[in-house]
Structures are given as structure tokens and as C-alpha cells.
Design a protein around this motif. Structure first.
Motif, mmCIF file in Angstrom:
data_model
loop_
_atom_site.group_PDB
_atom_site.id
_atom_site.type_symbol
_atom_site.label_atom_id
_atom_site.label_comp_id
_atom_site.label_asym_id
_atom_site.label_seq_id
_atom_site.Cartn_x
_atom_site.Cartn_y
_atom_site.Cartn_z
ATOM 1 N N HIS A 83 5.106 64.937 56.816
ATOM 2 C CA HIS A 83 6.217 64.709 57.745
ATOM 3 C C HIS A 83 6.230 65.705 58.903
ATOM 4 C CE1 HIS A 83 8.003 63.039 53.845
ATOM 5 N NE2 HIS A 83 7.688 62.010 54.600
ATOM 6 N N CYS A 84 5.651 66.864 58.687
ATOM 7 C CA CYS A 84 5.647 67.878 59.755
ATOM 8 C C CYS A 84 4.471 68.812 59.556
ATOM 9 C CB CYS A 84 6.964 68.666 59.730
ATOM 10 S SG CYS A 84 7.040 69.985 60.958
ATOM 11 N N CYS A 85 3.879 69.241 60.659
ATOM 12 C CA CYS A 85 2.777 70.204 60.631
ATOM 13 C C CYS A 85 3.173 71.412 61.486
ATOM 14 C CB CYS A 85 1.493 69.569 61.162
ATOM 15 S SG CYS A 85 0.124 70.739 61.339
ATOM 16 N N ILE A 86 3.315 72.567 60.837
ATOM 17 C CA ILE A 86 3.605 73.807 61.568
ATOM 18 C C ILE A 86 2.273 74.452 61.927
ATOM 19 C CG2 ILE A 86 4.798 76.018 61.541
ATOM 20 C CD1 ILE A 86 6.630 74.970 59.405
ATOM 21 N N TYR A 87 2.031 74.600 63.223
ATOM 22 C CA TYR A 87 0.761 75.178 63.667
ATOM 23 C C TYR A 87 1.014 76.607 64.142
ATOM 24 C CZ TYR A 87 -3.778 75.756 65.836
ATOM 25 O OH TYR A 87 -5.027 76.213 66.159
ATOM 26 N N PHE A 88 0.311 77.569 63.533
ATOM 27 C CA PHE A 88 0.512 78.989 63.793
ATOM 28 C C PHE A 88 -0.442 79.476 64.892
ATOM 29 C CE2 PHE A 88 2.553 78.331 59.861
ATOM 30 C CZ PHE A 88 3.438 79.380 59.637
ATOM 31 N N LEU A 89 0.153 80.030 65.932
ATOM 32 C CA LEU A 89 -0.627 80.607 67.035
ATOM 33 C C LEU A 89 -0.605 82.129 66.910
ATOM 34 C CD1 LEU A 89 0.968 78.442 69.860
ATOM 35 C CD2 LEU A 89 -1.354 78.165 68.982
ATOM 36 N N ASN A 107 7.462 66.616 52.987
ATOM 37 C CA ASN A 107 6.114 67.180 52.909
ATOM 38 C C ASN A 107 5.799 67.929 54.198
ATOM 39 O OD1 ASN A 107 5.877 65.657 50.464
ATOM 40 N ND2 ASN A 107 5.327 63.867 51.682
ATOM 41 N N ILE A 108 5.481 69.196 54.058
ATOM 42 C CA ILE A 108 5.246 70.043 55.222
ATOM 43 C C ILE A 108 3.860 70.684 55.115
ATOM 44 C CG2 ILE A 108 6.363 72.053 54.141
ATOM 45 C CD1 ILE A 108 7.470 72.749 56.911
ATOM 46 N N MET A 109 3.131 70.680 56.215
ATOM 47 C CA MET A 109 1.788 71.259 56.258
ATOM 48 C C MET A 109 1.796 72.493 57.166
ATOM 49 S SD MET A 109 -1.768 69.524 57.633
ATOM 50 C CE MET A 109 -2.161 68.597 56.159
ATOM 51 N N VAL A 110 1.122 73.547 56.715
ATOM 52 C CA VAL A 110 0.994 74.761 57.525
ATOM 53 C C VAL A 110 -0.475 74.964 57.858
ATOM 54 C CG1 VAL A 110 3.095 75.910 56.761
ATOM 55 C CG2 VAL A 110 1.047 76.128 55.384
ATOM 56 N N VAL A 111 -0.765 75.169 59.136
ATOM 57 C CA VAL A 111 -2.147 75.299 59.607
ATOM 58 C C VAL A 111 -2.244 76.540 60.481
ATOM 59 C CG1 VAL A 111 -4.045 74.210 60.854
ATOM 60 C CG2 VAL A 111 -2.428 72.794 59.597
ATOM 61 N N GLY A 112 -3.281 77.329 60.251
ATOM 62 C CA GLY A 112 -3.512 78.522 61.066
ATOM 63 C C GLY A 112 -4.520 79.426 60.390
ATOM 64 N N GLN A 113 -4.947 80.448 61.100
ATOM 65 C CA GLN A 113 -5.916 81.396 60.558
ATOM 66 C C GLN A 113 -5.310 82.179 59.405
ATOM 67 O OE1 GLN A 113 -6.984 83.745 63.987
ATOM 68 N NE2 GLN A 113 -8.848 82.579 64.353
ATOM 69 N N SER A 114 -6.153 82.741 58.596
ATOM 70 C CA SER A 114 -5.684 83.593 57.504
ATOM 71 C C SER A 114 -5.054 84.860 58.076
ATOM 72 C CB SER A 114 -6.860 83.980 56.597
ATOM 73 O OG SER A 114 -7.453 82.821 56.044
ATOM 74 N N GLY A 115 -4.012 85.321 57.388
ATOM 75 C CA GLY A 115 -3.364 86.564 57.803
ATOM 76 C C GLY A 115 -2.258 86.404 58.818
ATOM 77 N N LEU A 116 -1.876 85.162 59.158
ATOM 78 C CA LEU A 116 -0.802 84.949 60.137
ATOM 79 C C LEU A 116 0.573 84.796 59.478
ATOM 80 C CD1 LEU A 116 -2.456 82.539 62.752
ATOM 81 C CD2 LEU A 116 -2.086 85.001 62.921
ATOM 82 N N GLY A 117 0.622 84.895 58.139
ATOM 83 C CA GLY A 117 1.908 84.837 57.452
ATOM 84 C C GLY A 117 2.430 83.441 57.206
ATOM 85 N N LYS A 118 1.535 82.491 56.948
ATOM 86 C CA LYS A 118 1.954 81.105 56.717
ATOM 87 C C LYS A 118 2.789 80.987 55.439
ATOM 88 C CE LYS A 118 -2.252 79.408 56.757
ATOM 89 N NZ LYS A 118 -3.050 80.620 57.027
ATOM 90 N N SER A 119 2.263 81.540 54.343
ATOM 91 C CA SER A 119 2.974 81.460 53.063
ATOM 92 C C SER A 119 4.308 82.188 53.126
ATOM 93 C CB SER A 119 2.109 82.053 51.943
ATOM 94 O OG SER A 119 0.887 81.369 51.839
ATOM 95 N N THR A 120 4.320 83.345 53.762
ATOM 96 C CA THR A 120 5.555 84.125 53.862
ATOM 97 C C THR A 120 6.620 83.381 54.654
ATOM 98 O OG1 THR A 120 4.228 86.158 53.799
ATOM 99 C CG2 THR A 120 6.508 86.356 54.547
ATOM 100 N N LEU A 121 6.219 82.727 55.733
ATOM 101 C CA LEU A 121 7.199 82.014 56.560
ATOM 102 C C LEU A 121 7.809 80.835 55.801
ATOM 103 C CD1 LEU A 121 8.492 81.787 59.413
ATOM 104 C CD2 LEU A 121 6.760 80.080 59.910
#
Length: 431
Positions: free
Chosen positions: A244-250, A138-152
Motif C-alpha cells: 500500500h505504501c513504499c517509504i523511500y529513504f534518501l 502493508n508498508i515497504m521500506v527501501v534504502g541503503q543499509s544504515g539509514l535507520g529504516k527499521s528504527t523509523l
């Protein structure tokens, strides 16, 4: 012979009285030492026992080293390999001795066996069992819209696994959580992948406490797992929905961490493994990127923020060396895309610009390959182990020690699953 005769003659020439006095002094000194040693043994028996045990350990260590050295020389091992072998042997023997105090244990190596036993077949048994049951991540992606979370995320797993933001229904600009699950199969290995997205995070003018729905969601998954564990008739295999992991987008601003970044990672770093990444790193030059990474690492240390992999979780020197290399690259400067282009006759994932093609998996262009290796190829199981043994265990201990924990109602859904700040949508697919 002449030399011995001269020495004997010299001894005869000495005064017999002086010889007698010397003998008396020696006898007194020996008697005094015996009395002192007797007093020490009467007053400090524990020290003598510890000294005896130390000498026994030293003797065992010397015997072990000499034994391994002899075997290593027979095999023609080099000095570096021999040293590693001695260290490994010592560690194994120490673990065996510490497992059951007072029990004598020994290490029997393969060369000491009379023939083939078949202990190694347990690895094949474990592999077959795991391949049949599959596993969860289970992986969580967190960050502002438009940073390419879904694409990554799609680039990581080379498939359309993440939710797209161009749904027909309009997504509310408040912090909600949306999870999508897939079963991915590769070479007979099945993995249930759940991607949790956080649309609306950091998009408001006032982002005060915008991390609270995320913290609540993570704790709710721990609570679910805990209640399943404490059931009288619990399931043979408890479903694992813990993050299990949280990817935080800067954002690639080139400056420093923003206050929202500091507050989020401070709070979430205590309950989940965070991996920070610089999104859309192709907007920075190599020099700007390196300076930005150094500033971020300085801010992480200055604010006491712990990101994965933490130094205190390194199990052995080999892990420490590997994780140090990873820590030197954090945060990873990444670029994501799901489009392929022709480069020198080969199809590669990349982004095409008027200056050329940015190859996603080329380490000279970005650090996507380092992130992929960390999350999937080298540390996936470790991420799950840290979640279970560290973060979940901390939550479990805290919950069980709380005075208001009612064990009589553990089988009832007394805790709120639905709340106004969370919109969980599950969808299943098979890739």
C-alpha cells in the motif's frame, strides 16, 4: 396631469403617414424574426432542446440557491457557511441527477423529514463490522543499509514491528525481500501490519537493475490478488498482500537526487505509492535541510517522478488544500528513535546528543509527526484506495487484455512464486 396632456398633444401633432410607415416596418421586422426562428427550430432541434435543458438547469440552480439561502437565514448562518452549503447542495444534486440519466431525483434533507429514520446508524454498523474483521496495511521500506529504516518503522508504530539487522545469521548483501507481519490492537481496532524490508538495496558497487526484485515482488502481489478474484469459488474475503505504501529513504547528503534514486522512483512510482523521506535529518542544519528539500522537489519535477499524494487523485477542494500542504513538505526530513528521555518533566521520544535532545515528535526539530499523520492518521485508507483503484486496476486491465492470459488455468499455480532474487520470510506475532 399637465405632463400627460402635453405628451398626448405631441403625439397628435405627428404626421399620420409617418405613424403608418413605422407600424409597417415593425410588422415586417417581427415577421422576419418569426421566419428566422422557425428556420432555426426546423434545422436545429437539438440546440433548442439543449437550450431548454440549460434554462431548466439554471432555473433549478436558482431555485436551489434561493431555497438554501432562505433556510440558511432562518438558521442564522454566516455568508461563508451559506456559500459552502449551497456548493455542497449543488454537488449532491448533480451527483444524483448524473447517476441515472432521465430519472428525476431530489434531495431530501433531515429538516424535511417527518421524523427520525435512522439512516445514520449505518455508520455504526460499518464501524462494528470493521472492528470485528480488522483491516490490513502493508508498508515497504527501501534504502541503503544504515539509514535507520527499521528504527523509523518502530517509531511510527511505537513497537518492535520491524526486522532487526543483528540476526545471528548473516544477511546476504544482495537485494532480497524480507516481510514481517504483526497484529496490532488499539482501542478495540485490529490491524494486520506487514513490513517489507529490502536489505542490500543500493549497497553494491554496481547497483544496475537493483530495483527489479522489488518491482517483481509488487507485481507478484497484484497477480496473487487477481487470481483470487478470478477464481470460480473465491474466498469471502481475499487476503490483501499488496504493497500500500513504499517509504523511500534518501541519505542526507545535502546535494541532489542520485541516479539510483531517480531510476528507482521513476519505475516504482507507476506501480506503488511512494513517500520519500530524508533519513537522519538531524545531521543537517535547518538551512541545509530546506535547501536540500528544494533541490529534491526540483529534481522530482524535472524527471517526471510522481510521489504520493498526486494532484490528479485529489477528490474535492478540501482534499486539494490538505494535500497541497503535504506536498509542500515532501520529502519529509525525519529522525527515528525508540528511546525515551525526560524533557521538562515529561517523557519524550528523542535522540540525546552533547548539544541537547532532538525530540522526534516535535515539529520544530524534525518532520516525523507530519509523516506519521500522513501514513496513519489522515491518509491510511486513501493509500489503500489508491492501491486498489489506481495501481492494482492498471495492472488488472493490462493482464486481462494480454493475449496470453489463459483463463482455463487460473486455478493452477502456473506462475513462479520463488525466484533467485527474493527471500520471503513470514513471521506472525500479536502485539
Amino acid at each position: 396631469m399637465l405632463h400627460l396632456w402635453i405628451e398626448a398633444a405631441g403625439e397628435l401633432e405627428t404626421d399620420p403617414l409617418t405613424l403608418m410607415e413605422e407600424r409597417e416596418k415593425k410588422e415586417r421586422g417581427i415577421m422576419g424574426q418569426d421566419q428566422e426562428e422557425g428556420g432555426k427550430t426546423e434545422g436545429q432541434p437539438a440546440n433548442m432542446n439543449s437550450q431548454d435543458s440549460m434554462t431548466e438547469n439554471e432555473e433549478n440552480c436558482v431555485e436551489l440557491c434561493t431555497e438554501v439561502e432562505e433556510k440558511g437565514k432562518e438558521k442564522g448562518m454566516e455568508e461563508g457557511e451559506l456559500k459552502k452549503e449551497i456548493e455542497l447542495e449543488a454537488e449532491v444534486k448533480l451527483e444524483l441527477c448524473q447517476s441515472i440519466p432521465g430519472l428525476q431525483m431530489s434531495l431530501i434533507r433531515g429538516t424535511d423529514l417527518f421524523g427520525y429514520v435512522g439512516i445514520e446508524a449505518i455508520l455504526d454498523q460499518m464501524k462494528r463490522k470493521t472492528m470485528k474483521a480488522g483491516f490490513e496495511f502493508n508498508i515497504m521500506v527501501v534504502g541503503q543499509s544504515g539509514l535507520g529504516k527499521s528504527t523509523l518503522v518502530n517509531t511510527l508504530f511505537k513497537s518492535k514491528v520491524s526486522r532487526r539487522s543483528n540476526y545471528e545469521e548473516k544477511i546476504s548483501k544482495t537485494v532480497k525481500l524480507h516481510s514481517v507481519s504483526h497484529v496490532i490492537e488499539e482501542k478495540g481496532v485490529k490491524m494486520k501490519l506487514t513490513v517489507i524490508d529490502t536489505p542490500g538495496f543500493g549497497d553494491q558497487i554496481n547497483n544496475e537493475n537493483c530495483w527489479e526484485p522489488i518491482v517483481k515482488y509488487i507485481n507478484e502481489q497484484y497477480e496473487k490478488y487477481l487470481r483470487e478474484e478470478l477464481c470460480v469459488n473465491r474466498k469471502r474475503r481475499i487476503p490483501d498482500s499488496r504493497v500500500h505504501c513504499c517509504i523511500y529513504f534518501l541519505p542526507a547528503t545535502g546535494h541532489r537526487l542520485r541516479p539510483i534514486d531517480v531510476e528507482f522512483m521513476k519505475r516504482l512510482g507507476k506501480i506503488v505509492s511512494i513517500v520519500p523521506v530524508i533519513a537522519k535529518a538531524d545531521t543537517l542544519t535547518i538551512e541545509e535541510r530546506q535547501e536540500f528539500k528544494e533541490r529534491i522537489r526540483h529534481d522530482l519535477v524535472a524527471n517526471g517522478i510522481h510521489v504520493y499524494p498526486q494532484k490528479e487523485y485529489d477528490e474535492d477542494p478540501e482534499d486539494h488544500i490538505l494535500n497541497n500542504r503535504i506536498r509542500e513538505n515532501i520529502p519529509f526530513a525525519v529522525v527515528g528513535t525508540d528511546k525515551e528521555h525526560q524533557v521538562n518533566g515529561n517523557k519524550v521520544l528523542g535522540r540525546k546528543t552533547k548539544w541537547g535532545i532532538i525530540e522526534v515528535e516535535n515539529v520544530e526539530h524534525c518532520e516525523f509527526a507530519c509523516l506519521r499523520d500522513l501514513l496513519i492518521r489522515s491518509h491510511l485508507q486513501d493509500l489503500k484506495d489508491v492501491t486498489h483503484n489506481i495501481h492494482y486496476e492498471t495492472y488488472r486491465v493490462r493482464r486481462l487484455t494480454e493475449s496470453n492470459m489463459d483463463f482455463g488455468e487460473l486455478g493452477l499455480p502456473t506462475w513462479p512464486l520463488e525466484n533467485g532474487t527474493r527471500d520471503k520470510c513470514e513471521s506472525e506475532s500479536h502485539l
